[in-house]
Write a protein that holds these residues in place. Structure first.
Motif, PDB file in Angstrom:
ATOM      1  N   TYR A  35     -10.747  -9.790   3.503  1.00  0.00           N
ATOM      2  CA  TYR A  35     -10.399 -10.244   2.156  1.00  0.00           C
ATOM      3  C   TYR A  35     -10.781  -9.240   1.080  1.00  0.00           C
ATOM      4  CZ  TYR A  35      -8.152 -14.688   1.392  1.00  0.00           C
ATOM      5  OH  TYR A  35      -7.206 -15.673   1.251  1.00  0.00           O
ATOM      6  N   PHE A  36     -11.988  -8.690   1.163  1.00  0.00           N
ATOM      7  CA  PHE A  36     -12.461  -7.770   0.129  1.00  0.00           C
ATOM      8  C   PHE A  36     -11.611  -6.501   0.109  1.00  0.00           C
ATOM      9  CE2 PHE A  36     -16.152 -10.240   1.601  1.00  0.00           C
ATOM     10  CZ  PHE A  36     -16.519 -10.841   0.420  1.00  0.00           C
ATOM     11  N   LYS A  37     -11.493  -5.880   1.257  1.00  0.00           N
ATOM     12  CA  LYS A  37     -10.817  -4.588   1.322  1.00  0.00           C
ATOM     13  C   LYS A  37      -9.315  -4.715   1.082  1.00  0.00           C
ATOM     14  CE  LYS A  37     -14.310  -2.593   4.353  1.00  0.00           C
ATOM     15  NZ  LYS A  37     -14.632  -2.006   5.679  1.00  0.00           N
ATOM     16  N   SER A  38      -8.700  -5.759   1.618  1.00  0.00           N
ATOM     17  CA  SER A  38      -7.254  -5.907   1.434  1.00  0.00           C
ATOM     18  C   SER A  38      -6.904  -6.228  -0.011  1.00  0.00           C
ATOM     19  CB  SER A  38      -6.702  -6.987   2.367  1.00  0.00           C
ATOM     20  OG  SER A  38      -7.172  -8.273   2.004  1.00  0.00           O
ATOM     21  N   THR A  39      -7.783  -6.959  -0.712  1.00  0.00           N
ATOM     22  CA  THR A  39      -7.499  -7.264  -2.121  1.00  0.00           C
ATOM     23  C   THR A  39      -7.661  -6.022  -2.991  1.00  0.00           C
ATOM     24  OG1 THR A  39      -8.218  -9.549  -1.794  1.00  0.00           O
ATOM     25  CG2 THR A  39      -8.087  -8.770  -4.059  1.00  0.00           C
ATOM     26  N   HIS A  40      -8.617  -5.158  -2.663  1.00  0.00           N
ATOM     27  CA  HIS A  40      -8.710  -3.870  -3.360  1.00  0.00           C
ATOM     28  C   HIS A  40      -7.436  -3.054  -3.126  1.00  0.00           C
ATOM     29  CE1 HIS A  40     -12.707  -3.529  -5.193  1.00  0.00           C
ATOM     30  NE2 HIS A  40     -13.153  -4.283  -4.196  1.00  0.00           N
ATOM     31  N   ALA A  41      -6.959  -3.020  -1.892  1.00  0.00           N
ATOM     32  CA  ALA A  41      -5.736  -2.272  -1.582  1.00  0.00           C
ATOM     33  C   ALA A  41      -4.536  -2.876  -2.296  1.00  0.00           C
ATOM     34  CB  ALA A  41      -5.507  -2.252  -0.072  1.00  0.00           C
ATOM     35  N   ALA A  42      -4.458  -4.203  -2.326  1.00  0.00           N
ATOM     36  CA  ALA A  42      -3.354  -4.869  -3.023  1.00  0.00           C
ATOM     37  C   ALA A  42      -3.380  -4.545  -4.509  1.00  0.00           C
ATOM     38  CB  ALA A  42      -3.435  -6.379  -2.802  1.00  0.00           C
ATOM     39  N   SER A  43      -4.562  -4.466  -5.092  1.00  0.00           N
ATOM     40  CA  SER A  43      -4.684  -4.128  -6.514  1.00  0.00           C
ATOM     41  C   SER A  43      -4.136  -2.732  -6.772  1.00  0.00           C
ATOM     42  CB  SER A  43      -6.152  -4.211  -6.959  1.00  0.00           C
ATOM     43  OG  SER A  43      -6.653  -5.516  -6.814  1.00  0.00           O
ATOM     44  N   ARG A  44      -4.462  -1.809  -5.894  1.00  0.00           N
ATOM     45  CA  ARG A  44      -3.950  -0.436  -6.058  1.00  0.00           C
ATOM     46  C   ARG A  44      -2.429  -0.394  -5.902  1.00  0.00           C
ATOM     47  NH1 ARG A  44      -9.046   0.514  -3.381  1.00  0.00           N
ATOM     48  NH2 ARG A  44      -8.139   0.517  -1.279  1.00  0.00           N
ATOM     49  N   TYR A  45      -1.929  -1.145  -4.937  1.00  0.00           N
ATOM     50  CA  TYR A  45      -0.482  -1.171  -4.714  1.00  0.00           C
ATOM     51  C   TYR A  45       0.246  -1.798  -5.895  1.00  0.00           C
ATOM     52  CZ  TYR A  45       3.986  -2.002  -2.355  1.00  0.00           C
ATOM     53  OH  TYR A  45       5.317  -2.028  -2.016  1.00  0.00           O
ATOM     54  N   LEU A  46      -0.304  -2.881  -6.425  1.00  0.00           N
ATOM     55  CA  LEU A  46       0.316  -3.521  -7.592  1.00  0.00           C
ATOM     56  C   LEU A  46       0.326  -2.587  -8.794  1.00  0.00           C
ATOM     57  CD1 LEU A  46      -1.240  -7.084  -7.198  1.00  0.00           C
ATOM     58  CD2 LEU A  46       1.192  -6.517  -7.053  1.00  0.00           C
TER      59      LEU A  46
ATOM     60  N   TYR B 138      -2.766   2.786   1.152  1.00  0.00           N
ATOM     61  CA  TYR B 138      -3.620   2.296   0.069  1.00  0.00           C
ATOM     62  C   TYR B 138      -5.062   2.055   0.520  1.00  0.00           C
ATOM     63  CZ  TYR B 138       0.452   2.296  -2.781  1.00  0.00           C
ATOM     64  OH  TYR B 138       1.551   2.722  -3.485  1.00  0.00           O
ATOM     65  N   GLY B 139      -5.461   2.775   1.592  1.00  0.00           N
ATOM     66  CA  GLY B 139      -6.869   2.874   1.919  1.00  0.00           C
ATOM     67  C   GLY B 139      -7.404   1.962   2.996  1.00  0.00           C
ATOM     68  N   LEU B 140      -6.543   1.236   3.703  1.00  0.00           N
ATOM     69  CA  LEU B 140      -7.016   0.337   4.749  1.00  0.00           C
ATOM     70  C   LEU B 140      -6.925   0.988   6.122  1.00  0.00           C
ATOM     71  CD1 LEU B 140      -5.434  -3.069   3.637  1.00  0.00           C
ATOM     72  CD2 LEU B 140      -7.716  -2.172   3.140  1.00  0.00           C
ATOM     73  N   VAL B 141      -7.842   0.623   6.988  1.00  0.00           N
ATOM     74  CA  VAL B 141      -7.836   1.098   8.372  1.00  0.00           C
ATOM     75  C   VAL B 141      -7.062   0.094   9.217  1.00  0.00           C
ATOM     76  CG1 VAL B 141      -9.234   1.624  10.398  1.00  0.00           C
ATOM     77  CG2 VAL B 141     -10.032   2.286   8.111  1.00  0.00           C
ATOM     78  N   VAL B 142      -6.012   0.563   9.863  1.00  0.00           N
ATOM     79  CA  VAL B 142      -5.230  -0.280  10.765  1.00  0.00           C
ATOM     80  C   VAL B 142      -4.974   0.525  12.030  1.00  0.00           C
ATOM     81  CG1 VAL B 142      -3.116  -1.630  11.108  1.00  0.00           C
ATOM     82  CG2 VAL B 142      -4.106  -1.421   8.819  1.00  0.00           C
TER      83      VAL B 142
END
Length: 398
Positions: free
Chosen positions: A189-200, A175-179
């Motif tokens: 916080y910003f990037k992970s919440t965007h990713a969480a929104s896409r996952y939800l 969902y778009g995060l770099v790990v």
């Protein structure tokens, strides 16, 4: 459900915008409509929006967000009687009766801690909610981050899930995060919440019910599909005992957390002899203008004050000043509330931090405004990642 979506589709896509509001206000309660091919088109449009979001890893276009926000709120049809929580009505009159007993038990165990979070967690909630809004998602979903991590970016589970939304590395990357060995954006916080929104959204596409989405967020979609098959129902309250106990409890924890945060629950309530909860005189109705910082004499001597106005956000200020958000809130109680409702505030900071703020206040304000407007091109220069160990350090076990 399809009849409601049919009305929304008609209002936002088939009629001129000037008539859309009238159609919604006059016809939203008329649910007995014949199903037509338009209902199928609605579902396709909904799926296309979600697919676009996941593919582009970006929020939907602004002209689609209003429509989509109307659609997704109906995912709470099995929790709230009117599909979304109305703060002007009593909580008990809106929430599904099946949740009542669990709410009372959970409030006794966790109400004090969660009610305190209402204060120190407000900057985090503001940021999460602003991002959820960009995706047309219900604001209630911000409480998933409470259940997952207590809003902590440092939270790590025993299986390796990390960050406020507790992503596993492989899901985070999907969902778009770099790990990797250098960066872990699950803790941004910003990037992970965007990713969480896409996952939800991807889970919502499958279940169209937020209670089932939460069960899937916890235990995986496969277990939810299995429960649906065994129960013959897509209603959480009917299939809950076919879910793993952890997932079943997870959903109820969300409901109880929402009640404590937005209903009448928490340390500001007392129980009368009938077991009903009432607000006491020191509850949320207290005047925020009367809230003063609790500082030591030493801190007061080295504190600088400056009047600020504009769209400042406490968590952005704290991030840019490398200042712990809890310390910032202690110096500046009710900061976000006062900035939102009054427009100005006497900012208090240690002298060295105030000098840093004055030197960067326009940069900080610009970032705050970008977040408010939903601008994704926000500088992340202040994002801190764990230090990378060298091979030599790893061998030494450092």
């Amino acid at each position: 459900m399809k009849n409601i979506l049919l009305l929304l589709f008609t209002a936002f896509f088939l009629l001129p915008k000037a008539k859309a509001g009238n159609v919604l206000s006059n016809n939203l309660q008329q649910q007995q409509l014949p199903l037509t091919d338009t209902a199928v088109k609605i579902e396709k449009i909904e799926e296309e929006i979600i697919d676009e979001v996941i593919k582009t890893k970006a929020p939907p276009a602004k002209d689609k967000v209003q429509y989509f926000s109307q659609v997704t709120k109906y995912g709470f049809k099995n929790l709230f009687s009117k599909y979304s929580y109305n703060t002007t009505l009593s909580y008990s009159s809106q929430v599904n009766p099946s949740a009542t007993v669990f709410i009372q038990d959970y409030m006794k165990a966790h109400g004090t801690y969660l009610t305190k979070m209402k204060g120190w967690g407000q900057p985090y909630f503001n940021l999460i909610e602003s991002i959820l809004n960009q995706y047309g998602l219900p604001r209630e979903l911000k409480y998933i981050a409470v259940i997952e991590s207590n809003l902590s970016t440092a939270a790590t589970s025993h299986v390796g899930a990390g960050g406020p939304w507790q992503f596993m590395p492989y899901t985070a990357r999907d969902y778009g995060l770099v790990v990797n060995g250098y960066y872990d954006e699950r803790r941004d916080y910003f990037k992970s919440t965007h990713a969480a929104s896409r996952y939800l959204l991807s889970l919502y596409k499958q279940f169209h019910d937020w209670l089932l989405v939460m069960a899937a967020y916890n235990g995986g979609p496969g277990r939810v599909y299995s429960a649906i098959k065994k129960s013959g129902s897509r209603n959480f309250w009917n299939l809950q005992y076919h879910l793993p106990a952890e997932s079943r409890t997870y959903v109820k924890r969300f409901i109880a957390t929402h009640y404590i945060m937005e209903g009448s629950g928490g340390v500001t309530t007392v129980s009368n002899q009938n077991g009903n909860y009432e607000m006491n005189s020191n509850g949320p109705g207290a005047n925020p203008f009367d809230t003063k910082p609790q500082l030591t004499p030493e801190e007061l001597e080295t504190t600088a004050t400056q009047a600020v106005s504009g769209k400042y956000n406490s968590i952005v200020i704290a991030k840019n000043l490398a200042m712990d958000i809890l310390l910032f809130n202690r110096f500046n109680p009710e900061f976000d509330y006062m900035m939102t409702n009054n427009g100005n505030y006497d900012l208090r900071l240690p002298q060295d931090k105030m000098q840093l703020f004055q030197a960067n206040k326009y940069i900080i304000l610009n970032e705050c405004v970008q977040i408010l407007l939903g601008d994704n091109n926000i500088s992340n220069n202040q994002t801190f990642y764990p230090a990378v160990k060298t091979k030599k350090e790893k061998k030494k076990g450092k």
